[in-house]
Design a protein around this motif. Sequence first.
Motif, PDB file in Angstrom:
ATOM      1  N   PRO A   1     -73.882  43.197  44.959  1.00 52.14           N
ATOM      2  CA  PRO A   1     -73.973  44.657  44.820  1.00 52.14           C
ATOM      3  C   PRO A   1     -74.389  45.098  43.421  1.00 52.14           C
ATOM      4  CG  PRO A   1     -72.020  44.080  46.078  1.00 52.14           C
ATOM      5  CD  PRO A   1     -72.579  42.797  45.523  1.00 52.14           C
ATOM      6  N   MET A   2     -73.848  44.453  42.387  1.00 51.56           N
ATOM      7  CA  MET A   2     -74.216  44.797  41.015  1.00 51.56           C
ATOM      8  C   MET A   2     -75.678  44.436  40.741  1.00 51.56           C
ATOM      9  SD  MET A   2     -72.574  43.560  37.402  1.00 51.56           S
ATOM     10  CE  MET A   2     -73.552  42.080  37.238  1.00 51.56           C
TER      11      MET A   2
ATOM     12  N   ASP B   1     -78.120  44.280  42.877  1.00 56.09           N
ATOM     13  CA  ASP B   1     -78.985  45.230  43.575  1.00 56.09           C
ATOM     14  C   ASP B   1     -79.018  46.589  42.876  1.00 56.09           C
ATOM     15  OD1 ASP B   1     -79.750  43.356  45.448  1.00 56.09           O
ATOM     16  OD2 ASP B   1     -78.305  44.012  46.963  1.00 56.09           O
ATOM     17  N   ARG B   2     -77.872  47.051  42.375  1.00 48.55           N
ATOM     18  CA  ARG B   2     -77.845  48.345  41.680  1.00 48.55           C
ATOM     19  C   ARG B   2     -78.649  48.294  40.389  1.00 48.55           C
ATOM     20  NH1 ARG B   2     -71.798  49.058  41.568  1.00 48.55           N
ATOM     21  NH2 ARG B   2     -72.161  50.416  39.799  1.00 48.55           N
ATOM     22  N   LEU B   3     -78.492  47.221  39.631  1.00 49.15           N
ATOM     23  CA  LEU B   3     -79.277  47.071  38.395  1.00 49.15           C
ATOM     24  C   LEU B   3     -80.767  47.000  38.709  1.00 49.15           C
ATOM     25  CD1 LEU B   3     -77.227  44.567  36.211  1.00 49.15           C
ATOM     26  CD2 LEU B   3     -77.944  46.870  35.552  1.00 49.15           C
ATOM     27  N   HIS B   4     -81.115  46.283  39.770  1.00 49.39           N
ATOM     28  CA  HIS B   4     -82.523  46.161  40.149  1.00 49.39           C
ATOM     29  C   HIS B   4     -83.100  47.535  40.496  1.00 49.39           C
ATOM     30  CE1 HIS B   4     -86.189  44.330  41.676  1.00 49.39           C
ATOM     31  NE2 HIS B   4     -86.087  45.137  42.717  1.00 49.39           N
ATOM     32  N   THR B   5     -82.373  48.300  41.278  1.00 49.38           N
ATOM     33  CA  THR B   5     -82.834  49.639  41.658  1.00 49.38           C
ATOM     34  C   THR B   5     -82.997  50.528  40.435  1.00 49.38           C
ATOM     35  OG1 THR B   5     -81.785  49.453  43.828  1.00 49.38           O
ATOM     36  CG2 THR B   5     -82.269  51.677  43.044  1.00 49.38           C
ATOM     37  N   LEU B   6     -82.045  50.469  39.523  1.00 49.07           N
ATOM     38  CA  LEU B   6     -82.074  51.323  38.326  1.00 49.07           C
ATOM     39  C   LEU B   6     -83.169  50.925  37.337  1.00 49.07           C
ATOM     40  CD1 LEU B   6     -78.268  51.674  37.529  1.00 49.07           C
ATOM     41  CD2 LEU B   6     -79.836  53.556  38.041  1.00 49.07           C
TER      42      LEU B   6
END
Length: 198
Positions: A111-112, A114-119
């Motif tokens: 989850p972390m 994926d969130r960093l990748h999106t941001l």
Amino acid sequence: MLISFEGIDGSGKTTQARYLAEALRAEGRDVLLTREPGGSPGAEEIRRLLVEGAGERWSPETECLLFTAARRDHLERSIRPALAEGRVVITDRFADSTRVYQGAARGDLRPMVDRLHTLMIGVEPDRTFVIDVEPATGLARGAARGGTEDRFESLGLQFQERLAEGFRALAAEYPDRVILIDGSGSPDQVAARVRAAL
């Protein structure tokens, strides 16, 4: 196009990325062959921090942040400019490595990741080729290669087995983008499989 090559350590992905770049250049295409971590001056500096030293040098969380920082610099300084010029970009590793290494094999951090990748990244390759080999084979190749960039190989066979499972799971998760390529046989045989899939 942005094409990435993925796989466990010693899978032959670096060789296959080079083979594909050479083949496309021979057809008259303008190709940037690059790598991660690295591919830009700042990212190459971060690379040394990540691939050298003791296996437990960094926590999985710190690794994830360092890889994301290197990838952002690579994207800004190399990948986006090359794509804007109409070039084909072939990268030896991209975000899927972080999804598997830090997101699954080193820690339960998907989850972390994926969130960093999106941001910070927000880009996926058009095609990703996972060169699939047996973990013991990859580990033996890495040991034979030698050198100082062996931090992840030093984590052992069980770690490589978790990586292989993670890459196979990604192919199931993203079937339209991630293609498993049988990595057995000669480099030319593997390259023929890549070209057929591309």
